[in-house]
Design a protein around this motif. Structure first.
Motif, PDB file in Angstrom:
ATOM      1  N   PHE A 129       0.834  -1.203   0.000  1.00  0.00           N
ATOM      2  CA  PHE A 129       0.000   0.000   0.000  1.00  0.00           C
ATOM      3  C   PHE A 129       0.868   1.252   0.000  1.00  0.00           C
ATOM      4  CE2 PHE A 129      -1.820   3.488   2.457  1.00  0.00           C
ATOM      5  CZ  PHE A 129      -2.980   3.753   1.731  1.00  0.00           C
ATOM      6  N   ASP A 130       1.891   1.280   0.852  1.00  0.00           N
ATOM      7  CA  ASP A 130       2.768   2.445   0.942  1.00  0.00           C
ATOM      8  C   ASP A 130       3.469   2.713  -0.395  1.00  0.00           C
ATOM      9  OD1 ASP A 130       2.126   2.565   3.664  1.00  0.00           O
ATOM     10  OD2 ASP A 130       3.793   1.252   4.193  1.00  0.00           O
ATOM     11  N   LEU A 131       3.985   1.643  -1.000  1.00  0.00           N
ATOM     12  CA  LEU A 131       4.669   1.792  -2.284  1.00  0.00           C
ATOM     13  C   LEU A 131       3.691   2.236  -3.368  1.00  0.00           C
ATOM     14  CD1 LEU A 131       6.914  -1.412  -2.116  1.00  0.00           C
ATOM     15  CD2 LEU A 131       7.664   0.961  -1.832  1.00  0.00           C
ATOM     16  N   GLY A 132       2.462   1.720  -3.289  1.00  0.00           N
ATOM     17  CA  GLY A 132       1.452   2.141  -4.250  1.00  0.00           C
ATOM     18  C   GLY A 132       1.056   3.591  -4.070  1.00  0.00           C
ATOM     19  N   TYR A 133       0.975   4.030  -2.807  1.00  0.00           N
ATOM     20  CA  TYR A 133       0.610   5.420  -2.525  1.00  0.00           C
ATOM     21  C   TYR A 133       1.684   6.369  -3.051  1.00  0.00           C
ATOM     22  CZ  TYR A 133      -0.844   9.556   0.126  1.00  0.00           C
ATOM     23  OH  TYR A 133      -1.242  10.827   0.481  1.00  0.00           O
ATOM     24  N   LEU A 134       2.924   6.098  -2.702  1.00  0.00           N
ATOM     25  CA  LEU A 134       4.016   6.972  -3.150  1.00  0.00           C
ATOM     26  C   LEU A 134       4.214   6.869  -4.660  1.00  0.00           C
ATOM     27  CD1 LEU A 134       6.599   6.433  -0.261  1.00  0.00           C
ATOM     28  CD2 LEU A 134       5.111   8.411  -0.626  1.00  0.00           C
ATOM     29  N   GLY A 135       4.018   5.667  -5.205  1.00  0.00           N
ATOM     30  CA  GLY A 135       4.145   5.500  -6.641  1.00  0.00           C
ATOM     31  C   GLY A 135       3.125   6.331  -7.398  1.00  0.00           C
ATOM     32  N   SER A 136       1.896   6.364  -6.902  1.00  0.00           N
ATOM     33  CA  SER A 136       0.848   7.157  -7.544  1.00  0.00           C
ATOM     34  C   SER A 136       1.107   8.648  -7.362  1.00  0.00           C
ATOM     35  CB  SER A 136      -0.523   6.788  -6.970  1.00  0.00           C
ATOM     36  OG  SER A 136      -1.558   7.509  -7.612  1.00  0.00           O
ATOM     37  N   LEU A 137       1.544   9.039  -6.163  1.00  0.00           N
ATOM     38  CA  LEU A 137       1.808  10.444  -5.881  1.00  0.00           C
ATOM     39  C   LEU A 137       2.869  11.005  -6.822  1.00  0.00           C
ATOM     40  CD1 LEU A 137       1.656  13.040  -4.175  1.00  0.00           C
ATOM     41  CD2 LEU A 137       3.242  11.962  -2.550  1.00  0.00           C
ATOM     42  N   TYR A 138       3.932  10.248  -7.066  1.00  0.00           N
ATOM     43  CA  TYR A 138       5.054  10.754  -7.854  1.00  0.00           C
ATOM     44  C   TYR A 138       4.996  10.338  -9.328  1.00  0.00           C
ATOM     45  CZ  TYR A 138       7.210  12.720  -3.736  1.00  0.00           C
ATOM     46  OH  TYR A 138       7.464  13.493  -2.621  1.00  0.00           O
ATOM     47  N   ASP A 139       3.879   9.760  -9.720  1.00  0.00           N
ATOM     48  CA  ASP A 139       3.688   9.402 -11.118  1.00  0.00           C
ATOM     49  C   ASP A 139       3.021  10.565 -11.857  1.00  0.00           C
ATOM     50  OD1 ASP A 139       3.589   7.885 -13.460  1.00  0.00           O
ATOM     51  OD2 ASP A 139       1.623   7.066 -12.970  1.00  0.00           O
ATOM     52  N   GLY A 140       3.603  10.980 -12.950  1.00  0.00           N
ATOM     53  CA  GLY A 140       2.985  12.035 -13.737  1.00  0.00           C
ATOM     54  C   GLY A 140       3.217  13.421 -13.169  1.00  0.00           C
ATOM     55  N   ILE A 141       2.389  14.362 -13.590  1.00  0.00           N
ATOM     56  CA  ILE A 141       2.566  15.764 -13.208  1.00  0.00           C
ATOM     57  C   ILE A 141       2.079  16.011 -11.788  1.00  0.00           C
ATOM     58  CG2 ILE A 141       2.468  16.578 -15.593  1.00  0.00           C
ATOM     59  CD1 ILE A 141      -0.443  17.334 -15.165  1.00  0.00           C
ATOM     60  N   PRO A 142       2.609  17.046 -11.112  1.00  0.00           N
ATOM     61  CA  PRO A 142       2.265  17.283  -9.705  1.00  0.00           C
ATOM     62  C   PRO A 142       0.981  18.068  -9.491  1.00  0.00           C
ATOM     63  CG  PRO A 142       3.952  18.825 -10.379  1.00  0.00           C
ATOM     64  CD  PRO A 142       3.720  17.912 -11.558  1.00  0.00           C
ATOM     65  N   ASN A 143       0.422  18.663 -10.553  1.00  0.00           N
ATOM     66  CA  ASN A 143      -0.716  19.566 -10.366  1.00  0.00           C
ATOM     67  C   ASN A 143      -2.052  18.941 -10.737  1.00  0.00           C
ATOM     68  OD1 ASN A 143       0.535  19.737 -12.979  1.00  0.00           O
ATOM     69  ND2 ASN A 143      -0.808  21.455 -13.488  1.00  0.00           N
ATOM     70  N   LEU A 144      -2.138  17.610 -10.620  1.00  0.00           N
ATOM     71  CA  LEU A 144      -3.413  16.932 -10.795  1.00  0.00           C
ATOM     72  C   LEU A 144      -4.230  17.028  -9.513  1.00  0.00           C
ATOM     73  CD1 LEU A 144      -2.329  13.646 -12.612  1.00  0.00           C
ATOM     74  CD2 LEU A 144      -3.600  15.558 -13.616  1.00  0.00           C
ATOM     75  N   PRO A 145      -5.574  16.954  -9.601  1.00  0.00           N
ATOM     76  CA  PRO A 145      -6.369  16.903  -8.376  1.00  0.00           C
ATOM     77  C   PRO A 145      -5.958  15.716  -7.514  1.00  0.00           C
ATOM     78  CG  PRO A 145      -7.773  17.299 -10.284  1.00  0.00           C
ATOM     79  CD  PRO A 145      -6.401  16.972 -10.817  1.00  0.00           C
ATOM     80  N   ALA A 146      -5.969  15.911  -6.214  1.00  0.00           N
ATOM     81  CA  ALA A 146      -5.569  14.843  -5.302  1.00  0.00           C
ATOM     82  C   ALA A 146      -6.385  13.573  -5.536  1.00  0.00           C
ATOM     83  CB  ALA A 146      -5.733  15.308  -3.858  1.00  0.00           C
ATOM     84  N   GLN A 147      -7.649  13.735  -5.899  1.00  0.00           N
ATOM     85  CA  GLN A 147      -8.515  12.578  -6.071  1.00  0.00           C
ATOM     86  C   GLN A 147      -7.980  11.616  -7.130  1.00  0.00           C
ATOM     87  OE1 GLN A 147     -11.087  11.748  -4.147  1.00  0.00           O
ATOM     88  NE2 GLN A 147     -11.212   9.832  -5.295  1.00  0.00           N
ATOM     89  N   SER A 148      -7.401  12.155  -8.197  1.00  0.00           N
ATOM     90  CA  SER A 148      -6.874  11.280  -9.250  1.00  0.00           C
ATOM     91  C   SER A 148      -5.653  10.512  -8.754  1.00  0.00           C
ATOM     92  CB  SER A 148      -6.534  12.095 -10.500  1.00  0.00           C
ATOM     93  OG  SER A 148      -5.433  12.959 -10.259  1.00  0.00           O
ATOM     94  N   LYS A 149      -4.824  11.149  -7.913  1.00  0.00           N
ATOM     95  CA  LYS A 149      -3.670  10.461  -7.345  1.00  0.00           C
ATOM     96  C   LYS A 149      -4.117   9.371  -6.361  1.00  0.00           C
ATOM     97  CE  LYS A 149      -0.287  13.043  -9.127  1.00  0.00           C
ATOM     98  NZ  LYS A 149       0.776  12.513  -9.995  1.00  0.00           N
ATOM     99  N   LEU A 150      -5.118   9.680  -5.552  1.00  0.00           N
ATOM    100  CA  LEU A 150      -5.611   8.709  -4.577  1.00  0.00           C
ATOM    101  C   LEU A 150      -6.246   7.511  -5.281  1.00  0.00           C
ATOM    102  CD1 LEU A 150      -7.232  11.194  -2.019  1.00  0.00           C
ATOM    103  CD2 LEU A 150      -4.962  10.143  -1.907  1.00  0.00           C
ATOM    104  N   ALA A 151      -6.971   7.780  -6.356  1.00  0.00           N
ATOM    105  CA  ALA A 151      -7.618   6.701  -7.098  1.00  0.00           C
ATOM    106  C   ALA A 151      -6.603   5.812  -7.801  1.00  0.00           C
ATOM    107  CB  ALA A 151      -8.600   7.280  -8.119  1.00  0.00           C
TER     108      ALA A 151
END
Length: 324
Positions: A286-308
């Motif tokens: 879960f932790d690796l998935g969370y950080l992987g999603s957070l740092y994947d792609g551009i930083p200015n996406l809505p948080a919801q897309s990163k969480l999903a």
């Protein structure tokens, strides 16, 4: 915050001696406990857990903060060999997610500090009373949560609102007054870990000073983490391994997260100090998935897309592990 350790299924094989005569079957041992893998969390549960650990406003209206500056980890209050291990592990974790690291030659100014102190809560209260400017980057709610939080770890992050291209904006979240950022205003750090100065520090609401792209998919601004302090109470971290503490600091430092409380669907290092029982030894799926999603792609996406995206990154890890 904290985490759960999933026990591996254990099967006790009782050997039975078969012969032409009648074999005596041993009486079952009442002390044997058979445990099983718990059900994997659903995508909805993973997304909900990711939302619950994230320190963020409305996930539809805000980006998730993350590091865009060069990272320089530092450790206080440990023996030199133990401190070196923590720094090496944090740097290793940063490399896995493509974060930029300052040169590891001792010359950079630390902006991710892990400190081990005695009586952490009282020291923090005294710090807020005598040097309140050091917590200037926190909102009122975050400040109260930090000062009132019991437990072994306290974390505060200073963030800076920037345009999507990285230009500083005028923001009430300006972290110029943070102790490890003194002498700089709002510009972050370069590869050598030196502060980059900026004229923007008026404390006004965010106002992008450049042309901003208009889109419903991403924002014209992003939220950058510019400094983090992870404060461990020495008395309350006894019994934890350096690996656990380094990965806990990673999960709290690379993102603006909080500890878990009570049972959670997916194991996480954020439960390290939550209750009794076995705990994860390192960053979990879960932790690796969370950080992987957070740092994947551009930083200015809505948080919801990163969480999903957390569950998708967990599936990628599983597929990669199966292919090895």
């Amino acid at each position: 915050m904290s985490l759960r350790h999933c026990a591996h299924a254990s099967i006790v094989m009782l050997g039975l001696a078969f012969s032409t005569g009648l074999a005596a079957q041993p009486a079952p041992d009442p002390n044997i406990v058979v445990t099983g893998e718990r059900e994997p969390p659903t995508q909805r549960q993973v997304t909900e857990q990711a939302r619950n650990i994230s320190i963020i406003g409305d996930p539809l209206d805000n980006p998730l903060p993350r590091f865009e500056d060069w990272i320089c980890p530092g450790v206080l209050g440990l023996r030199e060999d133990a401190a070196a291990y923590l720094i090496a592990r944090i740097r290793y974790n940063a490399e896995q997610f493509g974060l930029r690291l300052a040169e590891d030659d001792g010359s950079c100014e630390p902006n991710l500090i892990v400190a081990f102190v005695d009586d952490a809560q009282n020291q923090l209260v005294e710090l807020a009373r005598n040097n309140g400017y050091m917590l200037a980057g926190l909102s009122v709610t975050e400040r109260g949560e930090l000062l009132d939080a019991p437990g072994a770890a306290r974390v505060w992050s200073n963030t800076l609102t920037r345009t999507r291209d990285g230009m500083p904006t005028q923001s009430s979240r300006d972290a110029a007054g943070a102790p490890e950022r003194r002498g700089a205003t709002s510009g972050g750090t370069d590869q050598a870990g030196n502060p980059i100065t900026s004229p923007y520090s008026s404390g006004l609401p965010p106002v992008a000073a450049t042309q901003a792209a208009q889109s419903r998919i991403f924002f014209p601004v992003r939220e950058d983490i510019v400094s983090v302090m992870v404060l461990f109470d020495r008395a309350q971290v006894r019994g934890k391994s350096l690996l656990q503490l380094a990965d806990y600091a990673t999960m709290r430092g690379f993102a603006t997260t909080r500890e878990t409380s009570g049972a959670v669907p997916a194991e996480t290092i954020l439960s390290l100090f939550d209750g009794e029982g076995p705990k994860p030894e390192r960053l979990t799926k879960f932790d690796l998935g969370y950080l992987g999603s957070l740092y994947d792609g551009i930083p200015n996406l809505p948080a919801q897309s990163k969480l999903a995206g957390v569950s998708r990154h967990m599936e990628r890890q599983q597929a990669a592990a199966a292919g090895e």
